[in-house]
Design an enzyme around this catalytic site. Structure first.
Site, PDB file in Angstrom:
ATOM      1  N   TYR A  70      -3.242  10.232  -1.321  1.00  0.00           N
ATOM      2  CA  TYR A  70      -2.715  10.067  -2.686  1.00  0.00           C
ATOM      3  C   TYR A  70      -2.388  11.428  -3.304  1.00  0.00           C
ATOM      4  CZ  TYR A  70      -2.317   8.608  -7.562  1.00  0.00           C
ATOM      5  OH  TYR A  70      -1.850   8.385  -8.843  1.00  0.00           O
ATOM      6  N   SER A 129       1.240  12.573 -10.784  1.00  0.00           N
ATOM      7  CA  SER A 129      -0.141  12.441 -11.236  1.00  0.00           C
ATOM      8  C   SER A 129      -0.765  13.817 -11.425  1.00  0.00           C
ATOM      9  CB  SER A 129      -0.961  11.674 -10.192  1.00  0.00           C
ATOM     10  OG  SER A 129      -2.327  11.651 -10.538  1.00  0.00           O
TER      11      SER A 129
HETATM   12  N1  LIG Z   1      -3.064   4.327 -14.198  1.00  0.00           N
HETATM   13  C1  LIG Z   1      -3.448   5.562 -13.982  1.00  0.00           C
HETATM   14  O1  LIG Z   1      -4.547   5.958 -14.361  1.00  0.00           O
HETATM   15  C2  LIG Z   1      -2.524   6.557 -13.288  1.00  0.00           C
HETATM   16  C3  LIG Z   1      -2.906   7.892 -13.271  1.00  0.00           C
HETATM   17  C4  LIG Z   1      -2.078   8.813 -12.628  1.00  0.00           C
HETATM   18  C5  LIG Z   1      -0.896   8.388 -12.037  1.00  0.00           C
HETATM   19  N2  LIG Z   1      -0.557   7.087 -12.069  1.00  0.00           N
HETATM   20  C6  LIG Z   1       0.683   6.682 -11.389  1.00  0.00           C
HETATM   21  O2  LIG Z   1       1.482   5.919 -12.272  1.00  0.00           O
HETATM   22  C7  LIG Z   1       2.155   4.884 -11.551  1.00  0.00           C
HETATM   23  C8  LIG Z   1       1.822   3.530 -12.151  1.00  0.00           C
HETATM   24  O3  LIG Z   1       0.406   3.371 -12.144  1.00  0.00           O
HETATM   25  P1  LIG Z   1      -0.296   2.028 -12.657  1.00  0.00           P
HETATM   26  O4  LIG Z   1      -1.736   2.336 -12.851  1.00  0.00           O
HETATM   27  O5  LIG Z   1       0.487   1.421 -13.755  1.00  0.00           O
HETATM   28  O6  LIG Z   1      -0.180   1.139 -11.331  1.00  0.00           O
HETATM   29  P2  LIG Z   1      -0.548  -0.395 -11.070  1.00  0.00           P
HETATM   30  O7  LIG Z   1      -0.910  -1.104 -12.340  1.00  0.00           O
HETATM   31  O8  LIG Z   1      -1.500  -0.445  -9.928  1.00  0.00           O
HETATM   32  O9  LIG Z   1       0.853  -0.947 -10.590  1.00  0.00           O
HETATM   33  C9  LIG Z   1       1.451  -0.506  -9.416  1.00  0.00           C
HETATM   34  C10 LIG Z   1       2.844  -1.096  -9.363  1.00  0.00           C
HETATM   35  O10 LIG Z   1       3.436  -0.704  -8.105  1.00  0.00           O
HETATM   36  C11 LIG Z   1       3.921  -1.872  -7.457  1.00  0.00           C
HETATM   37  N3  LIG Z   1       3.831  -1.714  -6.008  1.00  0.00           N
HETATM   38  C12 LIG Z   1       2.715  -1.491  -5.266  1.00  0.00           C
HETATM   39  N4  LIG Z   1       3.037  -1.459  -3.959  1.00  0.00           N
HETATM   40  C13 LIG Z   1       4.388  -1.659  -3.889  1.00  0.00           C
HETATM   41  C14 LIG Z   1       5.302  -1.759  -2.827  1.00  0.00           C
HETATM   42  N5  LIG Z   1       4.911  -1.611  -1.547  1.00  0.00           N
HETATM   43  N6  LIG Z   1       6.615  -1.985  -3.107  1.00  0.00           N
HETATM   44  C15 LIG Z   1       7.023  -2.146  -4.396  1.00  0.00           C
HETATM   45  N7  LIG Z   1       6.193  -2.055  -5.453  1.00  0.00           N
HETATM   46  C16 LIG Z   1       4.895  -1.820  -5.200  1.00  0.00           C
HETATM   47  C17 LIG Z   1       3.008  -3.004  -7.946  1.00  0.00           C
HETATM   48  O11 LIG Z   1       3.670  -4.252  -7.893  1.00  0.00           O
HETATM   49  P3  LIG Z   1       3.511  -5.355  -6.740  1.00  0.00           P
HETATM   50  O12 LIG Z   1       2.059  -5.450  -6.403  1.00  0.00           O
HETATM   51  O13 LIG Z   1       4.071  -6.581  -7.393  1.00  0.00           O
HETATM   52  O14 LIG Z   1       4.377  -4.872  -5.622  1.00  0.00           O
HETATM   53  C18 LIG Z   1       2.823  -2.611  -9.408  1.00  0.00           C
HETATM   54  O15 LIG Z   1       3.908  -3.065 -10.169  1.00  0.00           O
HETATM   55  C19 LIG Z   1       1.727   5.031 -10.092  1.00  0.00           C
HETATM   56  O16 LIG Z   1       2.673   5.782  -9.380  1.00  0.00           O
HETATM   57  C20 LIG Z   1       0.412   5.769 -10.198  1.00  0.00           C
HETATM   58  O17 LIG Z   1       0.110   6.513  -9.030  1.00  0.00           O
HETATM   59  C21 LIG Z   1      -1.350   6.150 -12.670  1.00  0.00           C
END
Ligand SMILES: NC(=O)c1ccc[n+]([C@@H]2O[C@H](COP(=O)([O-])OP(=O)(O)OC[C@H]3O[C@@H](n4cnc5c(N)ncnc54)[C@H](OP(=O)(O)O)[C@@H]3O)[C@@H](O)[C@H]2O)c1
Length: 267
Positions: free
Chosen positions: A157, A144
């Site tokens: 985080y 991130s």
């Molecule tokens: N979206 C943003 O703005 C953003 C910005 C910077 C970085 N990121 C990074 O990009 C990645 C994806 O982000 P996103 O926004 O797409 O996330 P998201 O929509 O919140 O999805 C998170 C995913 O992680 C899984 N997860 C959560 N806890 C888990 C656990 N204990 N074991 C296995 N799986 C788990 C969830 O599935 P389940 O609930 O089914 O387990 C879900 O599939 C993350 O690492 C996030 O930190 C995102």
């Protein structure tokens, strides 16, 4: 050297495939012909995605409903991946908390470290020997822009993503010439769904629509970058701005500014 070709035997693994960027990465890889192992806790969501991608692209999609924050459950997946032909690993699952760490649930903060940092390390170490032996492979790590700087009120985080960012870019240096690609995805805000106006966060309200990037766009440029073995991919203008401020701004200045902003997110 490009990424390994998709075969009926090898698999691309996507963690966090049940939502957001992970679902988009799985769809992007399936569209490029890769058979998948989809990982997250919600098995029923993964099964629906697997069926959809199998139907659309004629690939095989296996589902592993695993809590990656749980060491024992994760261990079984680590053993399986170490023994299989994994062409691509997308270490993408992640969670975030906002607010002063002393006021947050310690168990959830610990799970966040396990998921965002330790699981990334474990899964990568599981697939690396096979990739090195085959002389090809791709590892994408979702870090991130938050991992570039200290962020009060987002401490666990930001620190866990600092691990992800630094691990990815360090590992890439070690693997030069091995045929194994390592790319860091370091986004700022990515819009993963359309926010309900009543529940829109301060980020949703402050950032105009045209400045958001989508999960689909993020996934496409991430896999393109991995194929070219780029060090880091930073999607969109806001992410690029955050990236520059976080990497080159003096920490004594960026920490209080970021902290004040994230305090509002925590509230
Ligand atoms: N979206 C943003 O703005 C953003 C910005 C910077 C970085 N990121 C990074 O990009 C990645 C994806 O982000 P996103 O926004 O797409 O996330 P998201 O929509 O919140 O999805 C998170 C995913 O992680 C899984 N997860 C959560 N806890 C888990 C656990 N204990 N074991 C296995 N799986 C788990 C969830 O599935 P389940 O609930 O089914 O387990 C879900 O599939 C993350 O690492 C996030 O930190 C995102």
């Amino acid at each position: 050297m490009s990424l390994p070709s998709a075969t009926s035997e090898n698999r691309a693994v996507v963690t966090g495939a049940s939502s957001g960027i992970g679902t988009a990465l799985a769809a992007e890889l399936a569209a490029r012909g890769y058979s998948l192992i989809l990982v997250a806790r919600r098995g029923e969501v993964l099964t629906e995605l697997a069926q959809r991608l199998t139907l659309a692209h004629g690939i095989t999609a296996e589902v592993r409903a695993v809590d990656l924050a749980d060491r024992a459950a994760r261990g079984a997946l680590v053993e399986e991946l170490a023994a299989r032909d994994i062409s691509i690993l997308c270490n993408n699952a992640g969670i975030a908390t906002f607010g002063a760490v002393a006021e947050l649930d310690p168990a959830y903060e610990r799970d966040q470290m396990e998921l965002n940092a330790v699981a990334v390390h474990d899964l990568t170490l599981a697939v690396l020997p096979g990739m090195i032996a085959r002389g090809s492979g791709g590892i994408l790590i979702s870090g991130s822009a938050a991992g570039n700087m200290p962020i009060p009120n987002n401490a666990t985080y930001a620190a866990s993503k600092a691990f992800a960012n630094t691990f990815s870019e360090s590992l890439r240096g070690e693997l030069k010439g091995s045929g194994v690609h390592v790319t860091l995805l370091a986004p700022g805000p990515v819009r993963t769904d359309t926010p309900d106006p009543a529940e829109a966060s301060i980020v949703d309200r402050m950032v105009p629509d045209f400045m958001w990037v989508t999960s689909e766009y993020t996934a496409k440029i991430s896999i393109d970058a991995l194929a070219r073995n780029k060090m880091r991919v930073v999607p969109g203008l806001i992410s690029k701005g955050m990236s520059v401020a976080g990497q080159y701004g003096p920490r004594a200045l960026t920490a209080p500014v970021a902290g004040a902003f994230y305090k509002k997110l925590g509230g």
